[in-house]
Design a protein around this motif. Structure first.
Motif, PDB file in Angstrom:
ATOM      1  N   THR A  11     -38.103  50.465  81.090  1.00 36.79           N
ATOM      2  CA  THR A  11     -37.532  50.538  79.771  1.00 36.79           C
ATOM      3  C   THR A  11     -36.200  51.258  79.948  1.00 36.79           C
ATOM      4  O   THR A  11     -36.113  52.621  79.692  1.00 36.79           O
ATOM      5  N   GLU A  14     -32.839  53.796  74.600  1.00 37.17           N
ATOM      6  CA  GLU A  14     -31.282  52.782  74.230  1.00 37.17           C
ATOM      7  C   GLU A  14     -30.071  53.558  74.124  1.00 37.17           C
ATOM      8  O   GLU A  14     -29.011  52.623  74.628  1.00 37.17           O
ATOM      9  N   ILE A  17     -28.890  51.915  77.342  1.00 37.52           N
ATOM     10  CA  ILE A  17     -28.471  50.241  76.979  1.00 37.52           C
ATOM     11  C   ILE A  17     -27.356  50.203  76.489  1.00 37.52           C
ATOM     12  O   ILE A  17     -26.549  48.615  77.553  1.00 37.52           O
ATOM     13  N   ALA A  18     -26.838  50.781  75.251  1.00 38.39           N
ATOM     14  CA  ALA A  18     -25.506  51.254  75.104  1.00 38.39           C
ATOM     15  C   ALA A  18     -24.719  50.890  76.041  1.00 38.39           C
ATOM     16  O   ALA A  18     -23.186  50.540  75.857  1.00 38.39           O
ATOM     17  N   LYS A  46     -29.133  57.607  70.027  1.00 36.94           N
ATOM     18  CA  LYS A  46     -29.551  56.919  69.324  1.00 36.94           C
ATOM     19  C   LYS A  46     -29.347  55.593  68.206  1.00 36.94           C
ATOM     20  O   LYS A  46     -29.162  54.955  67.090  1.00 36.94           O
ATOM     21  N   ARG A  48     -28.747  51.601  69.443  1.00 43.59           N
ATOM     22  CA  ARG A  48     -29.289  50.461  69.606  1.00 43.59           C
ATOM     23  C   ARG A  48     -27.939  49.096  70.256  1.00 43.59           C
ATOM     24  O   ARG A  48     -28.008  48.618  71.399  1.00 43.59           O
ATOM     25  N   HIS A  49     -27.267  49.081  69.235  1.00 43.34           N
ATOM     26  CA  HIS A  49     -26.409  48.263  69.333  1.00 43.34           C
ATOM     27  C   HIS A  49     -25.054  48.948  69.257  1.00 43.34           C
ATOM     28  O   HIS A  49     -24.504  49.365  68.347  1.00 43.34           O
ATOM     29  N   THR A  50     -23.923  48.207  70.085  1.00 42.73           N
ATOM     30  CA  THR A  50     -22.971  48.981  70.462  1.00 42.73           C
ATOM     31  C   THR A  50     -21.822  48.168  69.434  1.00 42.73           C
ATOM     32  O   THR A  50     -21.484  47.523  68.968  1.00 42.73           O
ATOM     33  N   TRP A  91     -27.982  43.301  71.481  1.00 41.21           N
ATOM     34  CA  TRP A  91     -28.921  44.759  71.677  1.00 41.21           C
ATOM     35  C   TRP A  91     -30.188  43.658  72.193  1.00 41.21           C
ATOM     36  O   TRP A  91     -30.444  42.779  72.342  1.00 41.21           O
ATOM     37  N   ASP A  93     -33.872  43.133  73.691  1.00 44.40           N
ATOM     38  CA  ASP A  93     -34.949  44.135  73.893  1.00 44.40           C
ATOM     39  C   ASP A  93     -35.828  44.117  75.286  1.00 44.40           C
ATOM     40  O   ASP A  93     -36.081  42.831  75.835  1.00 44.40           O
ATOM     41  N   PRO A 102     -27.529  43.683  64.719  1.00 42.76           N
ATOM     42  CA  PRO A 102     -27.714  44.493  64.147  1.00 42.76           C
ATOM     43  C   PRO A 102     -28.356  43.671  63.120  1.00 42.76           C
ATOM     44  O   PRO A 102     -28.024  42.934  62.039  1.00 42.76           O
ATOM     45  N   THR A 106     -27.583  48.331  59.306  1.00 39.13           N
ATOM     46  CA  THR A 106     -27.026  48.936  59.630  1.00 39.13           C
ATOM     47  C   THR A 106     -25.379  48.121  59.839  1.00 39.13           C
ATOM     48  O   THR A 106     -24.493  49.320  59.717  1.00 39.13           O
TER      49      THR A 106
END
Length: 361
Positions: A11, A14, A17-18, A46, A48-50, A91, A93, A102, A106
């Motif tokens: 896993t 975050e 992943i970004a 911090k 999560r979403h680019t 993003w 999961d 998002p 956000t």
């Protein structure tokens, strides 16, 4: 479907992943690739979403469903198909494998911090590209779901199909300001934008926010920075009929202008009225009339031109007067309007070839 033990599942964090998503999108053509070059000031650990995914959701959601609020776009994103969210770079999961958009919170937080002029510049540059430049279907844009053209673009396409345009017309664009309905500045006041609209392609090729204590005029030069406008015809309303703007267009960009004359330039307006007064016989060789039918009305426009002699305005070659009659489809006239202006276009082609240029009123 059995779930693998957590010890067998890697896993990534975050931030990891970004970083991986940003790396993959940066090397792909399309709107998201352009958004990826915008600086993201958030803490990477911090995220999560680019940033390009968030901007992609906003851009595509707004153009696809006509969402006029962040709430409406957020609702669309949470109901969007998985392939669309994946193409937008949302993003994923790692446990369920599902792409999650998002949240509305956000979207609001990130959009409040991003440079709006930078977003406008990249979006306009993407829309200005020809289909050949985009190398087919752009990766990063939802497959099979091209952005719909705006209403003005559809109207421009209909006009081109309906009217027989003279050959050899110069490409044209119009710059004008507008107020964003429902948008407010942090300190109060309405959000105003200055846009450059390609009247041939039907797209906004540049857009810039007007400062709270500024006007459209000083924003014109930054708006046009980096654009190749040589040989184009740019139209604007009377607010932009100032010497500095005319000098910038004709000198720095080697473009032509078509500008209106009103009371903010009383000397020029008076000169135009004097030069264009007279009978139709006096202007027989410098007059052209055309009629349009549509939207439940008819409009007849007659343009009359005269040389711009000793007007003291940079690049001015001709003065013109447009007489508009509007009425119903039965041909009965119900209104009349007279507009004066000046242009740097030479008089050689004559008014017939310039009738497709419609300066903003």
């Amino acid at each position: 479907m059995p779930v693998a033990p957590s010890s067998l599942i890697h896993t990534p964090g975050e931030g990891e992943i970004a970083k991986d998503t940003r790396s993959r999108v940066r090397h792909r053509p399309g709107l998201l690739a352009r958004f990826s070059s915008i600086e993201d000031n958030r803490c990477a650990s911090k995220v999560r979403h680019t940033l390009e995914a968030i901007l992609g959701v906003m851009a595509f959601g707004s153009a696809t469903v006509g969402g006029n609020s962040i709430t409406a776009i957020s609702h669309w994103a949470h109901e969007a198909p998985q392939d669309v969210l994946a193409a937008l770079g949302c993003w994923r999961d790692p446990l369920t494998g599902r792409c999650l958009p998002p949240s509305e919170r956000t979207l609001r937080r990130v959009l409040a911090d991003v440079d709006g002029n930078e977003v406008d510049r990249h979006a306009a540059a993407y829309l200005a590209e020809s289909p050949d430049d985009r190398e087919g279907q752009p990766a990063g844009d939802p497959p099979g779901s091209p952005m719909p053209r705006e209403r003005e673009a559809r109207r421009a396409a209909r006009r081109q199909r309906r009217q027989l345009m003279p050959e050899g017309l110069l490409p044209s664009a119009a710059f004008d300001g507008k107020v964003l309905r429902g948008a407010r500045l942090p300190g109060g006041g309405q959000v105003r934008l200055l846009s450059l609209f390609d009247t041939t392609g039907g797209t906004v090729v540049a857009q810039r926010q007007i400062g709270a204590k500024s006007t459209e005029v000083p924003e014109l030069a930054p708006l046009l920075t980096g654009l190749d406008l040589a040989g184009m015809v740019l139209t604007g309303d009377a607010l932009h009929t100032v010497r500095e703007s005319a000098r910038h267009l004709t000198g720095d960009h080697r473009a032509h202008y078509v500008l209106l004359l009103k009371d903010n330039q009383p000397t020029l307006l008076a000169a135009a009225i004097r030069a264009l007064s007279g009978t139709d016989t006096d202007f027989a060789t410098r007059t052209h009339t055309m009629t349009d039918r549509g939207h439940g009305r008819t409009e007849t426009r007659t343009i009359r031109t005269a040389p711009a002699v000793d007007v003291g305005f940079p690049g001015a070659a001709q003065l013109f007067r447009i007489l508009r009659y509007r009425g119903g489809l039965d041909g009965v006239r119900i209104s009349k309007e007279v507009v004066f202006g000046l242009t740097s276009l030479p008089a050689d082609p004559g008014p017939k070839r310039s009738h497709v240029v419609r300066p903003s009123s």
